[in-house]
Structure formats: structure tokens, C-alpha cells
Write an enzyme that holds these catalytic residues in place. Structure first.
Site, mmCIF file in Angstrom:
data_model
loop_
_atom_site.group_PDB
_atom_site.id
_atom_site.type_symbol
_atom_site.label_atom_id
_atom_site.label_comp_id
_atom_site.label_asym_id
_atom_site.label_seq_id
_atom_site.Cartn_x
_atom_site.Cartn_y
_atom_site.Cartn_z
ATOM 1 C CB ILE A 91 30.071 49.901 32.768
ATOM 2 C CG1 ILE A 91 29.792 49.174 34.085
ATOM 3 C CG2 ILE A 91 31.207 49.244 31.989
ATOM 4 C CD1 ILE A 91 29.282 47.747 33.906
ATOM 5 C CG ASN A 149 31.368 47.398 28.708
ATOM 6 O OD1 ASN A 149 31.983 46.377 29.003
ATOM 7 N ND2 ASN A 149 30.058 47.459 28.653
ATOM 8 C CE1 TYR A 151 35.873 35.162 39.614
ATOM 9 C CE2 TYR A 151 36.868 33.453 40.973
ATOM 10 C CZ TYR A 151 36.750 34.779 40.603
ATOM 11 O OH TYR A 151 37.521 35.714 41.232
ATOM 12 C CE LYS A 168 39.188 35.862 37.907
ATOM 13 N NZ LYS A 168 39.611 37.198 37.467
#
Ligand code: SER
Length: 321
Positions: free
Chosen positions: A35, A54, A143, A147
């Protein structure tokens, strides 16, 4: 694997995995996805093709896949655990909307997809010792939430559409080439930099906090081997526990001190990172990865420490010239 797109190719894992794949598959196109602001440089730029991709832009993914006839996508774009706590919506956007963009392209074009999971996919109610392959996954960090959802969505695309999704749950990854950023396990990289520079290390994680860790060469081997594994032997897919060493801050400090006797460390615990670390396993049981695709790590704490220190001495000395 022949033509591979690595999304997030300039990050901690991508910068090394892209070069490794180019070495392993010289006939293919190994495309470094990046990116703006994180463009490939040096070897990464010169040794193969690059494309602006991206992960939240489905069109850019589809264009790169079509242009290079991609058969495998490594999805390495993510905000790590501490940063994801600061920007939870951004983490959701990158990790979840990004993943579904990739899975949709993969479904249409028949690509295999690797999206790493993590020790972060576990939570406080998970058994912390010898965490089993199949167990409670109720993480309390954004997070971790992304996941677990990544694992489920990847398995869903495999069962429903036959997309060849595979993954491993990475421990904290330690490397000397590209720094991680915003992770709970970053301290285990930073401690080596401080020791080699002769600086005191201020440790944000409390004494006695065990977490699984892994040296980057083993992590790269896992990322390649799982995608090359014989599919008929895989009882699991998303995602396999893999492990090589588990340590607390005082253990890695002691290993460094065996080689740099005047290394210094003090504790200044960061409550956000500590709460995350406390919710993660002490050590994972990786017997399914060993049985189903022959996973076997090469580095232990002392082997990694010797290699890290030697490479960092070289790197930091070159940078100082
Ligand atoms: N290294 C990651 C982190 O600390 C865990 O996978 O966020």
C-alpha cells in the site's frame, strides 16, 4: 504454488516470505503487494514484480490476481494486538472485510489462500498449559476476535465453496530484518536490539509471563510447508497450532546475558499489553501440525539468540557507517 500474491509484502513476515518464495519458485511470478507509504525497496523491489494491492480494495486484488494469473494468495495485512485495541474498527475493516474480499476473488479464480491466525485467537477461558489444537476460543481482544472469525470464515469457504484455505496459529515472531509493530510479543524482538546497542531494555511485560515465540526462519518454513502439504492428510485447516519455544521475559534476558553479560533490563509493565498476554496460552500443543503435515521447528531459545545477536551486530554496525 507458482504465481503468488503476497498482500502486506513489506511487513514483518511479508518482507522475508516474499524473498523466500522467489528463491523457491524462480519460474513463477511472486508479486509483492503493498500500500502507498509501505512500498517495497532494495532486494524486495528489484527481485520481482510488485503491485499496489490494498486488502480493503476488492478491485485491486482482482486486478493483480488476473494480471499475474495468481494461484496462491498470502494474506498478511493486519493490525497487531495492541494497535487493534487502539483502532478496533480499523482492525475489523482490514482483518475481516479484507479477508472476505480475498476469499471472494479466490472463489472465482480458484486460488489457495493462507491467512495467519495467532496465539491471540485464544482467551482467558482457554487451557493455558499445552493448549490443545481444538479447544475453547473466546478471546477478549479485537485482534483475537478477528483471528477466530478469520479461522471460521476460512473454513466456511473451504467447506462451502472448496476454496483451498489453510493456516497456522503463529506465536510471537522474532526476526532481525523488519520490525513488527503494535504487537504484545514485540518486546521479544526489541530486547535484542537494546542489548546489541548497549541500551537498557524497559520491558512492558511482567516477569513470569509465558508466551509461545518462534524464530522467523521456522515461521517462514511453516507458511510454505502448510501450503505445500498433501491435502488428503489434513484433518484440520484453519488453523494449526505451531510451536517451537515458550518463554517469559526473564528467560530471554538470561539467554541474551549468556552472550552479552552486561545486558540490562528493568520492568515497566504496560497494562494493555499485559492483560492481552495474560489471556494467551503459556504454550501450545502442536501435535496435530506434526502429524498432519510434518511440522518440525529448527530453533530453540539459545540457537535463536546466537543467530539474532550475530545478525543484529552486523546490521546495526552497517547502519551506523
Ligand atoms: N505477535 C502478535 C501480537 O503480539 C500475536 O500474534 O499481536
Amino acid at each position: 504454488m507458482k504465481n503468488v500474491l503476497i498482500i502486506g509484502s513489506t511487513g514483518q513476515i511479508g518482507s522475508e516470505l516474499t524473498l523466500k518464495l522467489r528463491g523457491l519458485y524462480p519460474e513463477g511470478s511472486i508479486v509483492a503487494g503493498y500500500i502507498p507509504g509501505f512500498e517495497p525497496e532494495g532486494d524486495l523491489l528489484e527481485s520481482g514484480p510488485a503491485a499496489e494491492v490494498n486488502v480493503v480494495d476488492a478491485k485491486q486484488i482482482a486486478e493483480a490476481v488476473a494480471k499475474y494469473d495468481i494461484d496462491t494468495i498470502y494474506n498478511l495485512a493486519a493490525l497487531l494486538s495492541a494497535t487493534a485495541e487502539k483502532y478496533p474498527l480499523k482492525a475489523w475493516d482490514i482483518q475481516m472485510n479484507g479477508l472476505i474480499n480475498i476469499l471472494e476473488v479466490a472463489r472465482e479464480k480458484g486460488c489457495a489462500v493462507f491467512t495467519p491466525s495467532s496465539i491471540g485467537s485464544f482467551g482467558p477461558s482457554t487451557p493455558h498449559k499445552d493448549t490443545p489444537q481444538d479447544t475453547i476460543q473466546r478471546p477478549t481482544s479485537m485482534y483475537g476476535v478477528t483471528k477466530v472469525a478469520t479461522e471460521l470464515l476460512s473454513d466456511y469457504y473451504f467447506h462451502k465453496y472448496g476454496v483451498d484455505t489453510r493456516s497456522v496459529r503463529f506465536p510471537g515472531l522474532i526476526s532481525y530484518k523488519t520490525l513488527p509493530g503494535g504487537g504484545t510479543t514485540d518486546y521479544a524482538v526489541e530486547i535484542y536490539y537494546a542489548a546489541v546497542k548497549g541500551e537498557e531494555f524497559v520491558c512492558p511485560i511482567a516477569e513470569g509471563t509465558l508466551m509461545d515465540m518462534m524464530y522467523m526462519p521456522d515461521a517462514l518454513k511453516a507458511a510454505v510447508d502448510i501450503m505445500e502439504a498433501d491435502a488428503s492428510r489434513l484433518l484440520h485447516r484453519n488453523s494449526f497450532n505451531i510451536a517451537s519455544m515458550s518463554f517469559a521475559p526473564e528467560d530471554v534476558f538470561a539467554a541474551i546475558r549468556r552472550q552479552i553479560p552486561d545486558a540490562r533490563m528493568r520492568y515497566e509493565v504496560d497494562p494493555v499489553r499485559q492483560a492481552i498476554a495474560d489471556s494467551w496460552p503459556d504454550n501450545m500443543d502442536d501435535s496435530c501440525a506434526r502429524a498432519e503435515w510434518g511440522w518440525k521447528p529448527s530453533y530453540d531459545l539459545d540457537g535463536m539468540t546466537a543467530d539474532m545477536i550475530a545478525h543484529l551486530r552486523e546490521k546495526l554496525c552497517t547502519e551506523a557507517i
